[in-house]
Design a protein around this motif. Structure first.
Motif, PDB file in Angstrom:
ATOM      1  N   THR A   9       0.848  -1.196   0.000  1.00  0.00           N
ATOM      2  CA  THR A   9       0.000   0.000   0.000  1.00  0.00           C
ATOM      3  C   THR A   9       0.879   1.239   0.000  1.00  0.00           C
ATOM      4  O   THR A   9       2.075   1.192   0.324  1.00  0.00           O
ATOM      5  CB  THR A   9      -0.913   0.040   1.239  1.00  0.00           C
ATOM      6  OG1 THR A   9      -0.099  -0.017   2.424  1.00  0.00           O
ATOM      7  CG2 THR A   9      -1.896  -1.115   1.238  1.00  0.00           C
ATOM      8  N   ILE A  10       0.263   2.374  -0.342  1.00  0.00           N
ATOM      9  CA  ILE A  10       0.914   3.679  -0.222  1.00  0.00           C
ATOM     10  C   ILE A  10       0.005   4.561   0.616  1.00  0.00           C
ATOM     11  O   ILE A  10      -1.207   4.620   0.404  1.00  0.00           O
ATOM     12  CB  ILE A  10       1.188   4.309  -1.602  1.00  0.00           C
ATOM     13  CG1 ILE A  10       1.799   5.712  -1.398  1.00  0.00           C
ATOM     14  CG2 ILE A  10      -0.064   4.367  -2.469  1.00  0.00           C
ATOM     15  CD1 ILE A  10       2.300   6.355  -2.669  1.00  0.00           C
ATOM     16  N   LEU A  11       0.600   5.235   1.587  1.00  0.00           N
ATOM     17  CA  LEU A  11      -0.149   6.105   2.488  1.00  0.00           C
ATOM     18  C   LEU A  11       0.294   7.542   2.270  1.00  0.00           C
ATOM     19  O   LEU A  11       1.495   7.814   2.099  1.00  0.00           O
ATOM     20  CB  LEU A  11       0.102   5.701   3.946  1.00  0.00           C
ATOM     21  CG  LEU A  11      -0.186   4.232   4.310  1.00  0.00           C
ATOM     22  CD1 LEU A  11       0.183   3.965   5.757  1.00  0.00           C
ATOM     23  CD2 LEU A  11      -1.643   3.900   4.044  1.00  0.00           C
ATOM     24  N   ALA A  12      -0.683   8.448   2.281  1.00  0.00           N
ATOM     25  CA  ALA A  12      -0.383   9.874   2.126  1.00  0.00           C
ATOM     26  C   ALA A  12      -0.936  10.616   3.330  1.00  0.00           C
ATOM     27  O   ALA A  12      -2.077  10.395   3.738  1.00  0.00           O
ATOM     28  CB  ALA A  12      -1.002  10.412   0.846  1.00  0.00           C
ATOM     29  N   GLU A  13      -0.117  11.496   3.904  1.00  0.00           N
ATOM     30  CA  GLU A  13      -0.556  12.296   5.051  1.00  0.00           C
ATOM     31  C   GLU A  13       0.297  13.560   5.112  1.00  0.00           C
ATOM     32  O   GLU A  13       1.284  13.708   4.373  1.00  0.00           O
ATOM     33  CB  GLU A  13      -0.418  11.492   6.346  1.00  0.00           C
ATOM     34  CG  GLU A  13       0.991  10.975   6.597  1.00  0.00           C
ATOM     35  CD  GLU A  13       1.065  10.060   7.804  1.00  0.00           C
ATOM     36  OE1 GLU A  13       0.073  10.009   8.563  1.00  0.00           O
ATOM     37  OE2 GLU A  13       2.108   9.415   8.000  1.00  0.00           O
ATOM     38  N   ASN A  14      -0.103  14.469   5.985  1.00  0.00           N
ATOM     39  CA  ASN A  14       0.654  15.694   6.194  1.00  0.00           C
ATOM     40  C   ASN A  14       1.505  15.553   7.456  1.00  0.00           C
ATOM     41  O   ASN A  14       1.096  14.929   8.445  1.00  0.00           O
ATOM     42  CB  ASN A  14      -0.288  16.895   6.333  1.00  0.00           C
ATOM     43  CG  ASN A  14      -0.916  17.277   5.002  1.00  0.00           C
ATOM     44  OD1 ASN A  14      -0.220  17.384   3.993  1.00  0.00           O
ATOM     45  ND2 ASN A  14      -2.226  17.463   5.002  1.00  0.00           N
ATOM     46  N   ASN A  15       2.706  16.134   7.416  1.00  0.00           N
ATOM     47  CA  ASN A  15       3.571  16.114   8.594  1.00  0.00           C
ATOM     48  C   ASN A  15       2.970  16.948   9.717  1.00  0.00           C
ATOM     49  O   ASN A  15       2.104  17.818   9.491  1.00  0.00           O
ATOM     50  CB  ASN A  15       4.956  16.652   8.243  1.00  0.00           C
ATOM     51  CG  ASN A  15       5.715  15.700   7.328  1.00  0.00           C
ATOM     52  OD1 ASN A  15       5.644  14.480   7.501  1.00  0.00           O
ATOM     53  ND2 ASN A  15       6.431  16.254   6.356  1.00  0.00           N
ATOM     54  N   ALA A  16       3.432  16.711  10.927  1.00  0.00           N
ATOM     55  CA  ALA A  16       2.891  17.438  12.071  1.00  0.00           C
ATOM     56  C   ALA A  16       3.145  18.937  11.961  1.00  0.00           C
ATOM     57  O   ALA A  16       2.279  19.752  12.305  1.00  0.00           O
ATOM     58  CB  ALA A  16       3.505  16.890  13.366  1.00  0.00           C
ATOM     59  N   LEU A  17       4.334  19.326  11.467  1.00  0.00           N
ATOM     60  CA  LEU A  17       4.652  20.744  11.360  1.00  0.00           C
ATOM     61  C   LEU A  17       4.264  21.303   9.997  1.00  0.00           C
ATOM     62  O   LEU A  17       3.403  22.159   9.876  1.00  0.00           O
ATOM     63  CB  LEU A  17       6.151  20.950  11.637  1.00  0.00           C
ATOM     64  CG  LEU A  17       6.609  20.566  13.063  1.00  0.00           C
ATOM     65  CD1 LEU A  17       8.118  20.738  13.198  1.00  0.00           C
ATOM     66  CD2 LEU A  17       5.860  21.397  14.096  1.00  0.00           C
ATOM     67  N   LYS A  18       4.888  20.794   8.972  1.00  0.00           N
ATOM     68  CA  LYS A  18       4.547  21.237   7.624  1.00  0.00           C
ATOM     69  C   LYS A  18       5.053  20.218   6.618  1.00  0.00           C
ATOM     70  O   LYS A  18       5.956  19.422   6.909  1.00  0.00           O
ATOM     71  CB  LYS A  18       5.131  22.607   7.316  1.00  0.00           C
ATOM     72  CG  LYS A  18       6.655  22.673   7.361  1.00  0.00           C
ATOM     73  CD  LYS A  18       7.147  24.068   6.984  1.00  0.00           C
ATOM     74  CE  LYS A  18       8.672  24.155   7.042  1.00  0.00           C
ATOM     75  NZ  LYS A  18       9.159  25.485   6.606  1.00  0.00           N
ATOM     76  N   GLY A  19       4.488  20.244   5.424  1.00  0.00           N
ATOM     77  CA  GLY A  19       4.926  19.344   4.366  1.00  0.00           C
ATOM     78  C   GLY A  19       4.089  18.073   4.281  1.00  0.00           C
ATOM     79  O   GLY A  19       3.253  17.778   5.144  1.00  0.00           O
TER      80      GLY A  19
END
Length: 425
Positions: free
Chosen positions: A406-416
């Protein structure tokens, strides 16, 4: 044949109207039977009784009630005189002389409900059934015979129709199940016509013909994409070589970015063709090695675009089963995506972990929450004027599904944004 004729024939066949026909005398006598002032049985000279006397010159009958009163007229035929002695023991009877007539008896005995009360009438059957009495008999037959049969047929039809329809259309359900298995990436699937009803078979055949035409069109498109990608590889390689020979300048940096995107797009087209049509055996692949090679190849491009790069293998060696070219393409696409959408600043971090995962993150603006599921769709671009073709992340998803990962996409806690490739353990 009219409905009236059908009803009459049906009632006659059931024997209902035969009784009416045989009882012509009885009906006339029953309607004329009354009691006089002394309570004795008597006849009223009705029009029908007068007509009966004219039609039957030797009219005879015996009428008696349950109290023993009796009314007799006419001369009883000798062959029926012995019946008088047993009348009180009879309920209903049809009597025929020795010659016998199959269609109609010579005499009839029947209890009737009249104006004088219950009375047993014993008479001949020479009287004719009038048209009025026939209509009355048909009306009564409709109520007592036809209507109950009709209701029974309707109830039986309502009860059986669902089973008959379900049995007849069971093949359509199977065809629908087969149609539900058809997807854009599967070729050669057809709907079986063996069990569908004859009325539906032309439609199913037409759908199968349409699927055949679609398969042919997909094959033509795939050949075109493969040929185009192969033809583009040589001029793109020459372009990269010539751009690399240019003296350093902002224009050279931009040209390097553009030529790199062309090379990536050509590679993506070839990989799509390869995934869909080329059977490949999986072999042991060392993730740290091929990820490091991708970082080494793309580092100059990332530095030129204003980024720093950080490669952090959490372990010296991680092995998975798969196709090396496809996995390397998936990692390349993620790093290229970070370069394109990281905002030209910060650090692009690539990590390989013991859990058989590869993580690529940047410090850009991140992914809008509403687009987290859409970014893996083909030709989907977050920015309308993005320089990419929208194939990179879709190709990564297909490669991971091909490897049962699988591939997972999310946002970092700070940015990016952060993308994680998860391979099966």
């Amino acid at each position: 044949m009219s409905l009236f004729t059908i009803i009459v024939v049906g009632l006659w066949s059931s024997g209902y109207l035969i009784e009416e026909y045989e009882g012509g005398n009885l009906d006339v006598l029953k309607d004329a039977l009354v009691r006089d002032r002394d309570g004795k049985l008597a006849l009223v000279e009705t029009a029908e009784l007068r007509q009966l006397r004219r039609d039957v010159g030797d009219l005879w009958f015996v009428v008696h009630d349950r109290t023993g009163q009796e009314l007799v007229q006419g001369t009883i035929p000798p062959q029926f005189t012995q019946t008088l002695a047993i009348l009180e023991h009879l309920s209903d009877a049809r009597l025929t002389n020795e010659s016998g007539r199959a269609n109609r008896p010579d005499a009839i005995v029947k209890w009737q409900q009249s104006a004088a009360g219950d009375a047993q009438i014993f008479s001949g059957t020479q009287g004719r059934m009038s048209f009025k009495r026939m209509l009355t008999g048909i009306s009564a037959g409709l109520i007592t015979v036809i209507f109950p049969v009709f209701v029974a047929m309707v109830l039986a039809t309502l009860a059986m129709t669902p089973f008959v329809v379900r049995f007849a259309l069971r093949g359509i359900g199977r065809a629908a199940d087969q149609a539900a298995q058809i997807t854009y990436d599967k070729r050669g699937i057809r709907i079986s016509t063996g069990e569908v009803p004859d009325e539906i078979r032309p439609l199913v055949s037409a759908v199968n013909d349409a699927l055949s035409r679609l398969d042919k069109g997909h094959a033509i498109r795939d050949r075109f994409l493969a040929q185009a990608a192969h033809e583009l590889r040589t001029p793109i390689a020459i372009l990269n070589a010539r751009v690399a020979a240019l003296p350093p300048s902002p224009e050279k940096t931009q040209l390097l970015l553009d030529s790199s995107r062309l090379a990536v797009l050509g590679g993506q087209l070839l990989d799509l063709q390869r995934l869909n049509h080329t059977p490949i055996d999986f072999l042991p692949i060392e993730l740290v090695t091929i990820t490091g090679r991708v970082v080494f190849d793309l580092a100059p491009l990332a530095f030129a675009a204003g980024y720093e790069m950080s490669f952090e293998p959490g372990i010296a060696e991680v092995t998975v089963q798969g196709d090396q070219t496809s996995i390397e393409r998936a990692i390349t696409n993620l790093v290229q995506n970070a370069i394109d959408h990281g905002g030209g600043t910060g650090t692009i971090k690539i990590m390989v972990q013991q859990t058989k995962t590869v993580i690529v993150s940047d410090e850009g603006a991140g992914i809008p929450a509403a687009n987290l599921e859409e970014i893996f769709e083909p030709f989907n671009r977050l920015a309308p004027h993005s320089s990419g073709a929208g194939l990179g992340l879709n190709l990564v998803k297909e490669i991971m599904e091909w490897h049962n990962g699988t591939i997972l996409a999310e946002n970092n806690a700070l940015k990016g944004a952060c993308f994680t490739l998860v391979f099966p353990r």
